[in-house]
Design an enzyme around this catalytic site. Structure first.
Site, PDB file in Angstrom:
ATOM      1  CG  ASP A 114      -5.461  -3.629  -1.395  1.00  0.00           C
ATOM      2  OD1 ASP A 114      -5.021  -3.112  -0.347  1.00  0.00           O
ATOM      3  OD2 ASP A 114      -5.739  -4.835  -1.494  1.00  0.00           O
ATOM      4  NE  ARG A 163      -2.194  -3.015  -3.909  1.00  0.00           N
ATOM      5  CZ  ARG A 163      -2.248  -3.205  -2.598  1.00  0.00           C
ATOM      6  NH1 ARG A 163      -2.225  -2.169  -1.783  1.00  0.00           N
ATOM      7  NH2 ARG A 163      -2.340  -4.413  -2.092  1.00  0.00           N
ATOM      8  CG  PHE A 173     -12.336  -0.291   3.247  1.00  0.00           C
ATOM      9  CD1 PHE A 173     -11.560  -0.960   4.193  1.00  0.00           C
ATOM     10  CD2 PHE A 173     -12.040  -0.473   1.902  1.00  0.00           C
ATOM     11  CE1 PHE A 173     -10.518  -1.796   3.810  1.00  0.00           C
ATOM     12  CE2 PHE A 173     -11.002  -1.305   1.501  1.00  0.00           C
ATOM     13  CZ  PHE A 173     -10.245  -1.970   2.464  1.00  0.00           C
ATOM     14  CE  LYS A 204      -9.313   3.026   7.981  1.00  0.00           C
ATOM     15  NZ  LYS A 204     -10.181   2.205   7.070  1.00  0.00           N
ATOM     16  CD  GLU A 227       1.217   0.634   6.981  1.00  0.00           C
ATOM     17  OE1 GLU A 227       0.868   0.865   5.803  1.00  0.00           O
ATOM     18  OE2 GLU A 227       0.926  -0.428   7.542  1.00  0.00           O
ATOM     19  CG  ASP A 228      -1.418   1.677   3.196  1.00  0.00           C
ATOM     20  OD1 ASP A 228      -1.266   1.404   4.408  1.00  0.00           O
ATOM     21  OD2 ASP A 228      -1.860   0.853   2.374  1.00  0.00           O
ATOM     22  CG  ASP A 286      -8.548   0.338  10.610  1.00  0.00           C
ATOM     23  OD1 ASP A 286      -9.144   1.165  11.330  1.00  0.00           O
ATOM     24  OD2 ASP A 286      -9.108  -0.659  10.136  1.00  0.00           O
ATOM     25  N   GLY A 331       0.776  -1.244   0.000  1.00  0.00           N
ATOM     26  CA  GLY A 331       0.000   0.000   0.000  1.00  0.00           C
ATOM     27  C   GLY A 331       0.799   1.282   0.000  1.00  0.00           C
TER      28      GLY A 331
HETATM   29  P1  IMP Z   1      -4.010  -2.066  10.833  1.00  0.00           P
HETATM   30  O1  IMP Z   1      -3.059  -3.129  11.293  1.00  0.00           O
HETATM   31  O2  IMP Z   1      -5.420  -2.383  11.138  1.00  0.00           O
HETATM   32  O3  IMP Z   1      -3.621  -0.683  11.308  1.00  0.00           O
HETATM   33  O4  IMP Z   1      -3.973  -2.150   9.279  1.00  0.00           O
HETATM   34  C1  IMP Z   1      -3.195  -1.384   8.497  1.00  0.00           C
HETATM   35  C2  IMP Z   1      -3.222  -1.943   7.093  1.00  0.00           C
HETATM   36  O5  IMP Z   1      -4.536  -2.394   6.742  1.00  0.00           O
HETATM   37  C3  IMP Z   1      -2.883  -0.865   6.110  1.00  0.00           C
HETATM   38  O6  IMP Z   1      -1.522  -0.843   5.830  1.00  0.00           O
HETATM   39  C4  IMP Z   1      -3.711  -1.243   4.900  1.00  0.00           C
HETATM   40  O7  IMP Z   1      -2.988  -2.142   4.099  1.00  0.00           O
HETATM   41  C5  IMP Z   1      -4.914  -1.955   5.467  1.00  0.00           C
HETATM   42  N1  IMP Z   1      -6.075  -1.025   5.575  1.00  0.00           N
HETATM   43  C6  IMP Z   1      -6.588  -0.470   6.682  1.00  0.00           C
HETATM   44  N2  IMP Z   1      -7.618   0.353   6.399  1.00  0.00           N
HETATM   45  C7  IMP Z   1      -7.739   0.318   5.065  1.00  0.00           C
HETATM   46  C8  IMP Z   1      -8.632   0.974   4.128  1.00  0.00           C
HETATM   47  O8  IMP Z   1      -9.518   1.773   4.463  1.00  0.00           O
HETATM   48  N3  IMP Z   1      -8.454   0.680   2.814  1.00  0.00           N
HETATM   49  C9  IMP Z   1      -7.485  -0.184   2.370  1.00  0.00           C
HETATM   50  N4  IMP Z   1      -6.632  -0.812   3.201  1.00  0.00           N
HETATM   51  C10 IMP Z   1      -6.766  -0.564   4.531  1.00  0.00           C
HETATM   52 MG    MG Z   2      -0.804  -1.967   3.995  1.00  0.00          MG
END
Ligand code: IMP
Ligand code: MG
Length: 177
Positions: free
Chosen positions: A157, A163, A150, A129, A97-98, A101, A43
């Site tokens: 993606d 992407r 989302f 987020k 990071e992208d 969450d 991402g």
């Molecule tokens: P976390 O471990 O929940 O913080 O997840 C982070 C990863 O989940 C990011 O690097 C993204 O690859 C994916 N992700 C989280 N939210 C989104 C979204 O809204 N769209 C797409 N990918 C997401």
């Molecule tokens: Mg990611």
């Protein structure tokens, strides 16, 4: 059913401004100190490509592919499918990071890089987020804070697609299809 991705949440221009602001902050804080930039694949590849071209210190780049995500929900388990080729020992590291969450991916990754002996490990994310957070972790450099929606585009993606969009779109279920 094909999801509806027509609603633009953040324009390409807004993204450009965001990247410039984040780069200014990093340039200000690090000065001439060399930085090892670690974009989290897949991402972060677009954000990282834009960001490093605005950074002024000596930059080394190496990628990691880790995931803690399946479809639209997090599993909370970190899988490393591509590890670094360089040694992080004694280096100032910037994870790129992208989006953050739940924070599972980054908290596990950050700890791993600290354990390997990095001099410092900071986190830079294009999008945040905070409402989705399940572990206590914050980005040191955050582009744009979002509600709990989302998103796709600018590297992000849904099941491997979208992407390539230059802007950020909201994903909606399309009842008509
Ligand atoms: P976390 O471990 O929940 O913080 O997840 C982070 C990863 O989940 C990011 O690097 C993204 O690859 C994916 N992700 C989280 N939210 C989104 C979204 O809204 N769209 C797409 N990918 C997401
Ligand atoms: Mg990611």
């Amino acid at each position: 059913m094909k999801p509806d991705t027509t609603e633009i949440l953040i324009s390409a221009d807004e993204i450009r401004e965001m990247v410039a602001r984040v780069a200014d902050d990093i340039n200000r804080d690090y000065g001439d100190r060399p930085l090892l930039v670690i974009p989290v694949l897949t991402g972060a590849f677009i954000f990282a490509a834009d960001l490093v071209r605005l950074l002024k210190m000596p930059i080394e780049i190496d990628f990691m592919k880790v995931s803690s995500y399946v479809g639209q929900s997090s599993t909370g388990k970190l899988t490393i499918s591509k590890d670094l080729s360089v040694d992080v020992k004694g280096k100032d590291v910037m994870i790129v990071e992208d989006v953050i969450d739940t924070g599972f991916t980054l908290s596990l990754l950050k700890q791993m890089l600290v354990d390997r002996g990095a001099a410092s490990v900071k986190i830079c994310t294009a999008f945040d987020k905070p409402l989705g957070r399940k572990v206590d972790i914050e980005a040191d450099y955050n582009g744009i804070t979002l509600p709990d929606v989302f998103i796709v585009g600018y590297g992000l993606d849904l099941d491997g697609m979208y992407r390539d969009y230059g802007d950020i779109r909201i994903v909606k279920d399309n009842e008509e299809q």
